[in-house]
Design a protein around this motif. Structure first.
Motif, PDB file in Angstrom:
ATOM      1  N   ILE B  85      74.582  13.242  31.809  1.00 25.38           N
ATOM      2  CA  ILE B  85      73.149  13.502  31.696  1.00 25.38           C
ATOM      3  C   ILE B  85      72.682  13.678  33.114  1.00 25.38           C
ATOM      4  O   ILE B  85      72.922  12.810  33.963  1.00 25.38           O
ATOM      5  N   LYS B  86      72.037  14.816  33.378  1.00 25.63           N
ATOM      6  CA  LYS B  86      71.599  15.003  34.763  1.00 25.63           C
ATOM      7  C   LYS B  86      70.258  15.697  34.830  1.00 25.63           C
ATOM      8  O   LYS B  86      69.874  16.417  33.907  1.00 25.63           O
ATOM      9  N   SER B  87      69.580  15.443  35.934  1.00 23.57           N
ATOM     10  CA  SER B  87      68.293  16.085  36.145  1.00 23.57           C
ATOM     11  C   SER B  87      68.533  17.549  36.472  1.00 23.57           C
ATOM     12  O   SER B  87      69.645  17.946  36.840  1.00 23.57           O
ATOM     13  N   ALA B  88      67.465  18.351  36.313  1.00 22.97           N
ATOM     14  CA  ALA B  88      67.619  19.794  36.482  1.00 22.97           C
ATOM     15  C   ALA B  88      68.104  20.156  37.878  1.00 22.97           C
ATOM     16  O   ALA B  88      68.876  21.101  38.050  1.00 22.97           O
ATOM     17  N   ASP B  89      67.684  19.404  38.884  1.00 23.08           N
ATOM     18  CA  ASP B  89      68.109  19.728  40.243  1.00 23.08           C
ATOM     19  C   ASP B  89      69.472  19.116  40.576  1.00 23.08           C
ATOM     20  O   ASP B  89      69.971  19.296  41.687  1.00 23.08           O
ATOM     21  N   GLY B  90      70.065  18.404  39.632  1.00 18.68           N
ATOM     22  CA  GLY B  90      71.402  17.849  39.844  1.00 18.68           C
ATOM     23  C   GLY B  90      71.423  16.638  40.753  1.00 18.68           C
ATOM     24  O   GLY B  90      72.482  16.085  41.038  1.00 18.68           O
ATOM     25  N   LYS B  91      70.260  16.195  41.211  1.00 19.42           N
ATOM     26  CA  LYS B  91      70.246  15.092  42.171  1.00 19.42           C
ATOM     27  C   LYS B  91      70.447  13.744  41.495  1.00 19.42           C
ATOM     28  O   LYS B  91      70.814  12.772  42.148  1.00 19.42           O
ATOM     29  N   TYR B  92      70.164  13.691  40.212  1.00 16.67           N
ATOM     30  CA  TYR B  92      70.326  12.435  39.489  1.00 16.67           C
ATOM     31  C   TYR B  92      71.211  12.704  38.278  1.00 16.67           C
ATOM     32  O   TYR B  92      70.936  13.597  37.488  1.00 16.67           O
ATOM     33  N   ALA B  93      72.277  11.943  38.162  1.00 19.74           N
ATOM     34  CA  ALA B  93      73.188  12.197  37.056  1.00 19.74           C
ATOM     35  C   ALA B  93      73.953  10.924  36.716  1.00 19.74           C
ATOM     36  O   ALA B  93      74.193  10.073  37.569  1.00 19.74           O
ATOM     37  N   VAL B  94      74.293  10.820  35.462  1.00 21.33           N
ATOM     38  CA  VAL B  94      75.208   9.780  35.002  1.00 21.33           C
ATOM     39  C   VAL B  94      76.320  10.483  34.250  1.00 21.33           C
ATOM     40  O   VAL B  94      76.050  11.319  33.386  1.00 21.33           O
ATOM     41  N   ARG B  95      77.562  10.195  34.619  1.00 20.88           N
ATOM     42  CA  ARG B  95      78.697  10.865  33.977  1.00 20.88           C
ATOM     43  C   ARG B  95      79.623   9.821  33.371  1.00 20.88           C
ATOM     44  O   ARG B  95      79.935   8.817  34.014  1.00 20.88           O
ATOM     45  N   LEU B  96      80.035  10.079  32.161  1.00 18.71           N
ATOM     46  CA  LEU B  96      81.007   9.213  31.509  1.00 18.71           C
ATOM     47  C   LEU B  96      82.314   9.988  31.374  1.00 18.71           C
ATOM     48  O   LEU B  96      82.356  11.052  30.754  1.00 18.71           O
ATOM     49  N   LYS B  97      83.343   9.461  32.004  1.00 23.88           N
ATOM     50  CA  LYS B  97      84.657  10.091  31.930  1.00 23.88           C
ATOM     51  C   LYS B  97      85.647   9.087  31.338  1.00 23.88           C
ATOM     52  O   LYS B  97      85.320   7.913  31.173  1.00 23.88           O
ATOM     53  N   GLY B  98      86.831   9.552  31.096  1.00 25.62           N
ATOM     54  CA  GLY B  98      87.812   8.627  30.540  1.00 25.62           C
ATOM     55  C   GLY B  98      89.231   9.096  30.770  1.00 25.62           C
ATOM     56  O   GLY B  98      89.486  10.292  30.976  1.00 25.62           O
ATOM     57  N   LEU B  99      90.146   8.141  30.781  1.00 21.09           N
ATOM     58  CA  LEU B  99      91.574   8.454  30.897  1.00 21.09           C
ATOM     59  C   LEU B  99      92.329   7.513  29.955  1.00 21.09           C
ATOM     60  O   LEU B  99      92.239   6.289  30.096  1.00 21.09           O
ATOM     61  N   VAL B 100      93.008   8.094  28.999  1.00 21.39           N
ATOM     62  CA  VAL B 100      93.814   7.293  28.070  1.00 21.39           C
ATOM     63  C   VAL B 100      95.229   7.855  28.063  1.00 21.39           C
ATOM     64  O   VAL B 100      95.418   9.067  27.869  1.00 21.39           O
ATOM     65  N   GLN B 101      96.208   6.993  28.288  1.00 18.27           N
ATOM     66  CA  GLN B 101      97.612   7.406  28.281  1.00 18.27           C
ATOM     67  C   GLN B 101      98.372   6.530  27.277  1.00 18.27           C
ATOM     68  O   GLN B 101      98.469   5.318  27.458  1.00 18.27           O
TER      69      GLN B 101
END
Lengths: 340, 464
Positions: B85-101
Motif C-alpha cells: 500500500i503506497k501513497s501516490a508519490d511513493g514516499k510512504y509505503a508498506v510492503r508485505l513480502k514472504g519467503l517459504v521454502q
C-alpha cells in the motif's frame, strides 16, 4: 577495548567527512526549484535565463532553475508536505508564514531578510472586460449587478483570488455608509454572479479568455495586461476600478531545503537579483510594478492609475484577514457555497 | 366648393392612407422582428454561456479527479514488491513480502552417522517493509521455520543519497559473498562450506553507499561481533567488531559489465568463557555438524573458548554474462582461542567456493532473482526457465587446532564438497530445486576419514 571502539567510529566518521568534503569541493552545476504561484510563469522564464547568465559570469557555475506553478495556497501546502523548494515566490505573505509556522522550513522573520518586506515587485487587482465593455463595467459596484457574469478563482486555493476578494471588500467599505455588514452583503452578491471558481489565477484567465465565459475577469494587473498583449490582442480592455489593493507578492529562501541541497548561497543570490536593475526591468516587462523608482518611472505609462489600499491598513494584516475571511467557516464560506 | 375641397381632401387622405399604410405596417413588423431577433440573440448568448460554463465545470471536475488520483493511496500486488500500500508519490509505503521454502532432504550414505530423511520447512519468513518519507526505510524479517522463531532482520535505513546511507539494527554484516546473496536467490538450496566462516546476522550500525551508479559499492560498520556462522542478538563483552566491504563493478558496458570484484573483512576482539565459548561449530551442506571445538560437560576446564582477536578476510568475485553466472570467494577466518590449561593460540581456518550456473532456456543470469522469459503456462506451451548448476567448496581447519582444541578422533580436519543442481523457475516467485551434494572429509574418526555425506535435497520455493 573502548579505545578500539572509538578508533573504529572515528574511522567511519573520517570516511563520511571525506565523502562530504569531496562533494563540496567541486563547482558542479546546481539546480534550484522555485515554487511560485500561478501567473508568474512568464516572469520567471525570462528571469531564470538572465540569472543563469549572471551567475555563470560571476561564479563560473551553471545554474538551472526549475519552476513549479499553481494556486499560491496549494503550492505552500505542497512545500509543507515535502515539495523541495529552494525558493518560494508566492502570492501572499500568509502562505510563506505557513511554511515557517507549520513546516518550520524557514525562520518566522523571513520577511525582514530582503528589502521591501521581501517583496521585490508589486501588482494590484483590475477588471478585464471584453472589447467595447458591453456590460458597461466601470467599477466594483457593477460586478454585483444582475446579469453580469464574473470570473474569479477560488480564495481557498488561490492567493490572487484572496487579493480579488479583499479588494472588492475594501471598495465596499469605502462606500457611503460602508461597514463590514454592507461589505459582506456586497461581496456575497458579487460571488452569486460567479459561475466558475477556478483553483488558480491562470485557470481563471483561461476560463475568461480562452473559454469565453463571463463578462469580466477580476485579475492580477500583470495577468490582465499579459492577456491583452499576448492572449487576445484587441479583444479585451482593462478597467481600472476606483480603488484597489496593493498586492505585494513575497519571496523567500526555504532555508531547510536549501541547506540540505547546499544551495543557500545561490538561492539567496537568485532572490537578491530580483532587486537589481536587470531583475526590476524583467518584472516591469512582465507587467509587475517594479520597486525601484528609476525602473518604475520608465514603465509608468503601462500601469493605470489606481487608488491603492494595503491589507495592513484595511484588514489588520494577513493573519487577521485569513482568520476573518478565508479560514474554514469564515466569511467566504458563509457567503459562497458550491453549487448554489 | 367646400364639398369639392372636402371631397378632394378626403380623397387625398384616403389615398395617403392607402399609400402609407403598408409602409407603417412594414415598419411595425420590422421593429417587432428586430425585437424578436435581439431577444433570440440574447437567449442564444445566454445559452452559449451556459454551455460554456458547463463545459468548463466539466473540465475542472476532470482536473479535480486527476489531482485526486495523484493523492490516492494505491494498493498493489506484484512479484517484485509483494503486496503493498503506497501513497501516490511513493514516499510512504508498506510492503508485505514472504519467503517459504518447503524442503525434502534425503541422505544416501549415512550408515556411520544416521540422519533422518525429512520433509520440513527450511524457511518461513514474512517480511514487512515500510518507507516513511523520502529517506527512511524499515525492514523486519522473522523466521518461523522448524518450530522456532528467530529474528533475522530488523533495521532502519536512512538513505541520505545513493552515495551515503546509514543502517541501524540487526542485519547481515558486510562480510562474505554467498552469504550476502538473498536466501531466495542462492543457486543451491544450501550455501557452500565457505559460508561457515562468515557471520550470518549481527546487530550494529553500518554506513554504505554506491558511487558512480554502483561502480563502487562500499559498506563499513560497527557490530557486536558474532562467531562464524553466528546469528546474534546481543554481545557478551564490550569489544566490538569492525567490518568493511568494497565491491567494484568497473565495466558498465560490454561483456565485462557483469564482472564484480571485491574484498570484505572484519576484525574485533572476542572473549568467551568455558561456559559461553563464543566459538562456532561448522556444518556440512546437509546441515550436519562436522566440526566443533573440544567441549566437555564433565571437565569444563578443557573447554575451548575465544580469547582474543578474530579477523576475517574474504576476497571475492562474480561474473554474469548472458545465461552464464559464476561466483567465487576465498575466506580466511582467524581467532585466538584458549583452554584454561593450554596457552592461547591463533587458529586460522580457510575455505573457498566456486559456483557456476547456466540457464538452458536463455534467461539472463543475475546476482538477484531471475525472471523466466516465459512463465509456466502449459496451455500456452511455455514452461518457465531451467538452470543447471555446479559447485565445489572446501573448508580446511588450521593444523594447530588438533589435538589441543579439537579431538582428531571425532573431528575431521578438512571437508570438500561438490554439488550439481537443477532449478526450475515456474515464475519469478516460484522455484523448484533439486540438488545432489557429496562431501568428503579428512580424518574425523579413530580409524581414518569420516564417512562421506551424500544427499539429495528438493525444494519448492515461493517468494514474493
Amino acid at each position: 577495548m573502548r579505545t578500539r571502539l572509538i578508533a573504529s567510529i572515528a574511522l567511519l566518521a573520517l570516511a563520511v567527512g571525506a565523502d562530504r568534503a569531496g562533494a563540496q569541493g567541486s563547482a558542479k552545476p546546481v539546480t534550484l526549484l522555485n515554487v511560485s504561484y500561478d501567473p508568474t510563469r512568464e516572469l520567471y522564464e525570462d528571469f531564470n535565463k538572465q540569472f543563469a547568465t549572471f551567475w555563470k559570469g560571476k561564479t563560473g557555475q551553471d545554474v538551472k532553475v526549475r519552476q513549479s506553478h499553481g494556486g499560491s495556497g496549494k503550492q505552500a501546502r505542497s512545500v509543507i508536505d515535502g515539495l523541495e523548494a529552494d525558493v518560494v515566490t508566492l502570492a501572499l505573505a500568509y502562505d510563506i508564514d505557513q511554511l515557517a509556522e507549520k513546516g518550520g522550513l524557514l525562520p518566522a522573520n523571513w520577511q525582514t531578510r530582503l528589502p521591501d518586506n521581501s517583496s521585490p515587485y508589486t501588482s494590484t487587482i483590475v477588471l478585464l472586460v471584453r472589447k467595447g465593455n458591453p456590460k458597461q463595467i466601470r467599477d466594483w459596484g457593477d460586478l454585483a449587478k444582475p446579469g453580469v457574469s464574473v470570473v474569479t478563482p477560488n480564495p481557498k486555493t488561490s492567493g490572487g483570488a484572496r487579493w480579488n476578494y479583499l479588494a472588492a471588500w475594501a471598495w465596499a467599505l469605502r462606500q457611503p455608509g460602508g461597514n463590514d455588514a454592507s461589505a459582506k452583503a456586497f461581496v456575497a452578491k458579487l460571488y452569486k454572479n460567479v459561475p466558475v471558481l477556478d483553483a488558480g489565477a491562470r485557470g481563471a484567465t483561461t476560463t475568461f479568455v480562452e473559454r469565453g465565459i463571463g463578462d469580466v475577469l477580476i485579475a492580477w494587473e500583470n495577468e490582465a495586461l499579459l492577456a491583452m498583449k499576448e492572449l487576445g490582442v484587441g479583444k479585451f480592455e482593462v478597467v481600472a476600478p476606483s480603488l484597489s489593493i496593493l498586492a505585494e507578492p513575497p519571496v523567500a529562501v526555504v532555508d531547510k531545503v536549501a541547506g540540505k541541497h547546499g544551495t543557500k548561497a545561490v538561492a539567496q543570490a537568485y532572490l537578491e537579483y530580483l532587486y537589481s536593475d536587470q531583475g526590476q526591468e524583467i518584472a516591469a516587462r512582465n507587467f509587475y510594478r517594479p520597486r525601484k523608482a528609476s525602473v518604475a518611472a520608465k514603465y509608468a505609462a503601462q500601469f493605470p492609475k489606481v487608488t491603492l489600499v494595503t491589507v495592513d491598513e484595511v484588514f489588520g494584516g494577513w493573519k487577521k484577514a485569513h482568520t476573518t475571511h478565508f479560514a474554514d467557516g469564515a466569511s467566504f464560506d458563509q457567503i459562497y457555497q458550491p453549487g448554489r | 366648393m367646400r364639398a369639392v375641397r372636402h371631397l378632394v381632401g378626403g380623397t387625398m387622405v384616403t389615398a395617403a392612407i392607402v399609400v402609407m399604410a403598408p409602409q407603417v405596417v412594414a415598419q411595425q413588423e420590422g421593429a417587432d422582428a428586430d425585437s424578436v431577433s435581439q431577444s433570440l440573440q440574447a437567449r442564444v448568448d445566454e445559452l452559449d454561456q451556459q454551455v460554456r460554463v458547463l463545459q468548463r465545470l466539466r473540465e475542472l471536475a476532470a482536473d479535480s479527479v486527476t489531482a485526486a488520483a495523484k493523492d490516492k493511496i494505491s494498493p498493489t500486488a506484484s512479484g517484485k514488491d509483494g503486496f503493498s500500500i503506497k501513497s501516490a508519490d511513493g514516499k510512504y509505503a508498506v510492503r508485505l513480502k514472504g519467503l517459504v521454502q518447503a524442503d525434502g532432504r534425503f541422505f544416501l550414505s549415512d550408515s556411520a552417522f544416521p540422519v533422518t530423511n525429512n520433509f520440513f520447512i527450511r524457511r518461513a519468513r514474512p517480511i514487512l517493509e515500510a518507507t516513511v518519507g523520502k529517506y527512511l526505510e524499515f525492514r523486519v524479517q522473522p523466521d518461523f521455520a522448524q518450530g522456532t522463531t528467530v529474528l533475522f532482520d530488523a533495521y532502519t535505513d536512512v538513505k541520505v543519497s545513493p552515495a551515503f546511507a546509514v543502517r541501524v539494527g540487526k542485519f547481515k554484516p558486510p562480510v562474505g559473498l554467498e552469504r550476502l546473496q538473498s536466501a531466495g536467490d542462492i543457486v543451491f538450496a544450501e550455501r557452500a562450506l565457505a559460508t561457515n566462516l562468515v557471520p550470518n546476522r549481527d546487530v550494529g550500525l553500518q554506513l554504505s553507499g554506491d558511487i558512480d551508479s554502483g561502480s563502487v559499492a562500499w559498506q563499513a560498520g560497527v557490530f557486536n561481533g558474532v562467531p562464524d556462522l553466528g546469528n546474534g542478538d546481543g554481545d557478551v563483552s564490550d569489544a566490538k567488531d569492525f567490518a568493511v566491504r568494497v565491491f567494484l563493478q568497473p565495466f558498465k558496458q560490454g561483456t565485462l559489465s557483469g564482472l564484480g570484484v571485491g574484498i570484505s573483512g572484519s576484525t574485533g576482539l572476542e572473549r568467551g568463557t568455558t561456559a559461553a565459548p563464543a566459538l562456532a561449530s561448522y556444518r556440512t551442506p546437509g546441515q550436519q555438524t562436522w566440526f566443533r571445538y573440544a567441549t566437555s560437560t564433565t571437565t569444563p576446564t578443557t573447554n575451548v573458548f575465544a580469547d582474543g582477536r578474530r579477523t576475517r578476510i574474504v576476497p571475492q568475485a562474480y561474473f554474469f554474462t548472458g545465461p552464464l553466472g559464476l561466483q567465487g570467494e576465498y575466506v580466511q577466518s582467524s581467532q585466538e582461542v584458549k583452554r584454561l590449561d593450554v596457552e592461547a593460540l591463533k587458529l586460522t581456518h580457510t575455505a573457498w567456493q566456486a559456483t557456476g550456473s547456466y540457464f538452458l532456456t536463455g534467461e539472463k543470469n543475475s546476482w538477484k532473482a531471475v525472471s523466466p522469459k516465459k512463465s509456466f503456462d502449459p496451455k500456452a506451451g511455455t514452461f518457465g526457465a531451467v538452470e543447471l548448476a555446479a559447485r565445489y567448496s572446501e573448508l580446511s581447519m588450521d593444523d594447530a587446532t588438533f589435538p589441543a582444541f579439537a579431538n582428531p578422533a571425532s573431528t575431521p580436519t578438512k571437508a570438500k564438497a561438490w554439488a550439481v543442481g537443477l532449478n526450475w523457475y515456474l515464475a519469478k516467485a516460484i522455484k523448484l530445486m533439486v540438488d545432489y551434494e557429496h562431501t568428503t572429509f579428512s580424518g574425523g574418526t579413530a580409524a581414518g576419514d569420516r564417512e562421506a555425506e551424500s544427499f539429495v535435497v528438493t525444494r519448492v520455493q515461493h517468494s514474493f
